[in-house]
Design a protein around this motif. Sequence first.
Motif, mmCIF file in Angstrom:
data_model
loop_
_atom_site.group_PDB
_atom_site.id
_atom_site.type_symbol
_atom_site.label_atom_id
_atom_site.label_comp_id
_atom_site.label_asym_id
_atom_site.label_seq_id
_atom_site.Cartn_x
_atom_site.Cartn_y
_atom_site.Cartn_z
ATOM 1 N N ASN A 89 84.340 43.359 -11.209
ATOM 2 C CA ASN A 89 83.696 44.272 -10.280
ATOM 3 C C ASN A 89 84.737 45.134 -9.575
ATOM 4 O O ASN A 89 84.574 46.347 -9.442
ATOM 5 C CB ASN A 89 82.849 43.496 -9.274
ATOM 6 N N GLU A 127 71.881 30.964 -10.210
ATOM 7 C CA GLU A 127 70.474 31.086 -10.606
ATOM 8 C C GLU A 127 70.375 30.973 -12.123
ATOM 9 O O GLU A 127 71.027 31.729 -12.848
ATOM 10 C CB GLU A 127 69.912 32.423 -10.111
ATOM 11 N N ASP A 162 66.728 41.433 -10.251
ATOM 12 C CA ASP A 162 67.238 42.734 -9.822
ATOM 13 C C ASP A 162 67.604 43.541 -11.060
ATOM 14 O O ASP A 162 67.966 42.977 -12.104
ATOM 15 C CB ASP A 162 68.456 42.582 -8.917
ATOM 16 N N ASN A 181 69.793 35.921 -14.972
ATOM 17 C CA ASN A 181 70.414 34.783 -14.294
ATOM 18 C C ASN A 181 71.610 35.334 -13.513
ATOM 19 O O ASN A 181 72.005 36.484 -13.719
ATOM 20 C CB ASN A 181 70.873 33.721 -15.292
ATOM 21 N N THR A 182 72.179 34.542 -12.635
ATOM 22 C CA THR A 182 73.399 34.949 -11.944
ATOM 23 C C THR A 182 74.336 33.762 -11.814
ATOM 24 O O THR A 182 73.932 32.687 -11.371
ATOM 25 C CB THR A 182 73.128 35.507 -10.527
ATOM 26 N N TYR A 225 75.377 33.216 -7.841
ATOM 27 C CA TYR A 225 74.435 32.474 -6.994
ATOM 28 C C TYR A 225 73.873 31.229 -7.672
ATOM 29 O O TYR A 225 73.006 30.557 -7.110
ATOM 30 C CB TYR A 225 73.298 33.391 -6.533
ATOM 31 N N HIS A 267 70.626 39.463 -7.551
ATOM 32 C CA HIS A 267 69.962 38.213 -7.908
ATOM 33 C C HIS A 267 69.114 38.401 -9.163
ATOM 34 O O HIS A 267 68.854 39.521 -9.606
ATOM 35 C CB HIS A 267 69.066 37.746 -6.755
ATOM 36 N N THR A 268 68.639 37.278 -9.711
ATOM 37 C CA THR A 268 67.740 37.306 -10.850
ATOM 38 C C THR A 268 66.532 38.185 -10.510
ATOM 39 O O THR A 268 66.017 38.120 -9.406
ATOM 40 C CB THR A 268 67.301 35.870 -11.200
ATOM 41 N N LEU A 279 68.810 41.417 -14.378
ATOM 42 C CA LEU A 279 69.566 40.169 -14.302
ATOM 43 C C LEU A 279 68.618 39.019 -14.608
ATOM 44 O O LEU A 279 67.639 38.808 -13.888
ATOM 45 C CB LEU A 279 70.196 39.994 -12.921
ATOM 46 N N MET A 327 84.274 37.315 -12.474
ATOM 47 C CA MET A 327 83.202 38.284 -12.217
ATOM 48 C C MET A 327 83.592 39.239 -11.096
ATOM 49 O O MET A 327 83.391 40.457 -11.206
ATOM 50 C CB MET A 327 81.915 37.551 -11.856
ATOM 51 N N CYS A 358 76.945 44.353 -13.338
ATOM 52 C CA CYS A 358 76.403 43.250 -14.130
ATOM 53 C C CYS A 358 77.147 43.230 -15.453
ATOM 54 O O CYS A 358 77.846 44.186 -15.791
ATOM 55 C CB CYS A 358 74.892 43.401 -14.337
#
Length: 166
Positions: A99, A139, A5, A133-134, A137, A2-3, A131, A95, A106
Amino acid sequence: MHTYDIVLGKRTVNYSAWKTIASAKGSGVDYTAFEMNGVYAYDRDEATFTQSVYHHADPALLKAANAVKSSYKDGSVVEGTIGTSNEWNNQIDRMLYLNKTVGTSCEEMETDAAAQICRTYHVPYLGVRILSNTGIYGENFDWKTGAACQNYVLSIVGEYISSNLK
């Protein structure tokens, strides 16, 4: 993730450096039919350019970052792979694909290039990416993440200096 992290770049990868498998005109595009091409960096010891897909962090810098990660209170801190490319991925499946195929934790646009330069000139290196933004999620960008990351990097530098440069 999340933002706020942070990813400690145990390794970096330039995920735009790939070569597609040949196909005929009109057969469509298959984004799974590629091989990682890697990027070239000059190896001073070998006096030649070497091709690498991943660049690995300096162990002492990574150790220092892990030693102070409990001091970071704004999010989690994990080791991972920082993916570099000139892309703005907004498709969640893209994304997740990156991964799965190259191990990205990221995405951003600078870290692997810095790793190449550090490797060329034998400079200890660790990518630290917060991060801001994401997409996964939803964010939105938070400009205050920059200061949070800077404070954490200062704690890494302090730990590295006290542990390695006595």
